[in-house]
Design an enzyme around this catalytic site. Structure first.
Site, mmCIF file in Angstrom:
data_model
loop_
_atom_site.group_PDB
_atom_site.id
_atom_site.type_symbol
_atom_site.label_atom_id
_atom_site.label_comp_id
_atom_site.label_asym_id
_atom_site.label_seq_id
_atom_site.Cartn_x
_atom_site.Cartn_y
_atom_site.Cartn_z
ATOM 1 N N ASP A 152 31.742 -18.347 -41.543
ATOM 2 C CA ASP A 152 32.318 -18.672 -42.858
ATOM 3 C C ASP A 152 32.689 -17.406 -43.639
ATOM 4 O O ASP A 152 32.327 -17.268 -44.820
ATOM 5 C CB ASP A 152 31.344 -19.520 -43.696
ATOM 6 C CG ASP A 152 30.829 -20.752 -42.960
ATOM 7 O OD1 ASP A 152 31.554 -21.286 -42.114
ATOM 8 O OD2 ASP A 152 29.684 -21.178 -43.240
ATOM 9 N N GLU A 163 37.755 -29.024 -45.226
ATOM 10 C CA GLU A 163 36.697 -28.227 -45.861
ATOM 11 C C GLU A 163 37.145 -26.782 -45.954
ATOM 12 O O GLU A 163 38.260 -26.437 -45.571
ATOM 13 C CB GLU A 163 35.396 -28.342 -45.053
ATOM 14 C CG GLU A 163 35.536 -27.877 -43.615
ATOM 15 C CD GLU A 163 34.335 -28.232 -42.747
ATOM 16 O OE1 GLU A 163 33.476 -29.028 -43.165
ATOM 17 O OE2 GLU A 163 34.271 -27.715 -41.622
HETATM 18 C C1 6LW Z 1 30.619 -25.032 -43.832
HETATM 19 C C2 6LW Z 1 31.886 -25.625 -43.417
HETATM 20 C C3 6LW Z 1 31.899 -25.184 -42.040
HETATM 21 O O1 6LW Z 1 30.115 -25.471 -45.033
HETATM 22 O O2 6LW Z 1 30.642 -25.266 -41.555
HETATM 23 O O3 6LW Z 1 33.051 -24.198 -40.342
HETATM 24 C C4 6LW Z 1 29.797 -25.428 -42.658
HETATM 25 N N1 6LW Z 1 32.918 -24.695 -41.495
HETATM 26 O O4 6LW Z 1 32.989 -25.195 -44.116
HETATM 27 C C5 6LW Z 1 28.583 -24.560 -42.511
HETATM 28 O O5 6LW Z 1 28.978 -23.271 -42.152
#
Ligand code: 6LW
Length: 481
Positions: free
Chosen positions: A12, A168
């Site tokens: 991230d 996300e």
């Molecule tokens: C994070 C989400 C994700 O909140 O995994 O790969 C989750 N993306 O955006 C935890 O890293």
């Protein structure tokens, strides 16, 4: 071949630039201190400045926090002369904002963001100074970053590509004529991807890029998989770059990744005012691939992390000059409340050696994926044993008598040759060195059981020293790739 700019469990990534300097922060989940902060001048070579959340009052990981709990997906931005770091603590009240004038710290105490729902918060400012916080989903709310008060209610702005799950990791940028909304979708596993939309205002409406996903490795035999969760940055020369997470599965089918999700870099160009992502860069070997800590100074390097917290009375260099002393707490490696101090495994091939004195207690050297998946070589007076915990099963895989006094414990990790589709990613060899330096192997274990595909979750392997009874002193630890 593509290689991470930050190898090991550094997922991230969020990046910003101030003048010639780039700064980058990653997720840290259940580990303390939280949110490692890196600096670079060239986007390839990164040095850790510290950890943004290095005071217990900044980061609460309460009892009940499990592995892959804690801190998720920060965003780092520089605005009005201050660095802003916004992050979700899934075990302590959700979203929080921290600020600093120097990214090396100190960072402020948390400003709670009670009106910001969800995870993966982003911050962006418009020309009038209005601050927009955008979260997974994707929704947005304006807020006052000085107080943390939200201004109005959250509203949806985009839900990503039709039929794609898990929109996300939003990041919002003003670039030229447009506001660009970059998100991850498809989930953080093999279908992970990056999509982008653009609009005329920070709140949209957003028009999806016809070329979405602008990045994915799904369905390919690229050695880097799970690519997604990206953040953009412009270099002083005007070129554009993306940092993102990816994983490097190894072994037969379905493949196992053991180093967690790592940080990669890719070039970005613009065609018709849309970003186009190039091939992942091949960097030099990253930081920390050789490290030797001899614990001769009071301060530990910021790369050392512990599950949940690190009470000063349990981790001290003051008890025995030139040694690090660990005092066992109530927990074992099966708990988060364990006395454990570790480094991220950063290489598929590595050797870790530690010299310790366990005459007053019991402890050793462990490879930890989480509290339910770990291998360790453990010493007590006159005795060493290799142990494994895999899910509900616990086993002693080998043991040996040793002379009284300090011993050198050793773990060698090597990729497994794949001759059969069922072959695992690597072999973890646990043992002890005799006084003559000869390596006495106690166990050779398949590394797949310490992989994300087996254990689940968001983290990667962390290798470190621990104490589960009494007091254990450590003279040095050497990590070599
Ligand atoms: C994070 C989400 C994700 O909140 O995994 O790969 C989750 N993306 O955006 C935890 O890293």
């Amino acid at each position: 071949m593509a290689s991470p700019v930050l190898p090991g469990f550094y997922p991230d990534p969020s990046i910003c630039r101030v003048g010639e300097d780039y700064y980058l922060v990653c997720s840290s989940f259940e580990y303390f201190p939280g949110l490692p902060v890196f600096h670079s001048r060239d986007l390839l070579n990164w040095t850790q400045l510290g950890n943004a959340l290095d005071r217990p009052e900044q980061l609460r990981l309460p009892a009940g926090t499990t592995s892959s709990g804690g801190l998720y997906a920060p965003t780092l931005r520089h605005h009005d002369g201050r660095f802003h770091l916004i992050v979700t603590n899934v075990n302590d009240g959700g979203n929080k904002l921290y600020t600093a004038t120097d990214p090396a710290g100190p960072w402020s105490d948390p400003i709670p963001l009670r009106g910001v729902p969800g995870i993966d918060p982003d911050l962006a400012w418009d020309e009038d100074g209005n601050c927009y916080c955008t979260v997974a989903g994707v929704s947005q709310v304006r807020l006052d970053p000085r107080t943390g008060e939200t201004l109005g209610s959250p509203y949806p702005i985009w839900s990503g590509s039709p039929a794609a799950k898990a929109p996300e990791a939003p990041h919002l940028y003003r670039i030229g004529e447009y506001w660009y909304l970059v998100i991850a979708e498809g989930g953080t596993e093999r279908c992970h991807s990056v999509a982008v939309a653009r609009g005329r205002t920070p709140a949209g409406p957003f028009e999806p890029c016809p070329a979405n996903p602008i990045l994915t490795h799904r369905g390919t035999d690229h050695p880097v998989q799970n690519t997604g969760h990206a953040d953009l940055v412009q270099a002083p020369d005007g070129s554009w770059w993306m940092v993102l997470l990816g994983a490097r599965p190894r072994g037969g089918t379905p493949g196992w990744h053991v180093l967690g999700r790592e940080t990669f870099l890719a070039p970005v160009t613009w065609v018709d005012d849309w970003p186009v992502v190039g091939e992942l860069t091949a960097s030099k070997p990253g930081i920390g691939t050789r490290s030797h800590d001899d614990f001769d100074t009071a301060d530990l390097h910021p790369r050392w992390i512990s599950p949940r917290h690190r009470p000063v009375e349990r981790y001290t260099t003051k008890d025995r000059s030139g040694w690090l002393t660990l005092h066992a707490g109530p927990g074992t490696l099966d708990d988060l409340d364990v006395t454990f101090l570790g480094l991220r495994q950063q290489d598929h091939t590595c050797r870790i050696r530690v010299r310790l004195d366990a005459s007053e207690g019991r402890g050793g050297l462990a490879v930890r994926l989480d509290e339910r998946h770990h291998y360790e070589v453990e010493a007590a007076a006159g005795h060493v044993a290799a142990r494994a915990r895999i899910g509900p099963l616990r086993s002693v895989a080998g043991d040996r008598e040793v002379p009284d006094g300090p011993v050198v414990l050793r773990i060698d990790i090597t990729p497994a040759p794949v001759q059969d589709p069922r072959d695992g990613p690597d072999t973890v060899v646990l043992g002890v060195e005799g006084p003559d330096g000869v390596f006495h192997v106690l166990a050779e274990l398949d590394g797949r059981y310490l992989s994300t595909e087996v254990a689940g979750g968001f983290t990667g392997r962390v290798i470190g020293m621990y104490a589960v009874s009494g007091t254990v002193h450590f003279d040095w630890l050497d990590y070599t790739s």
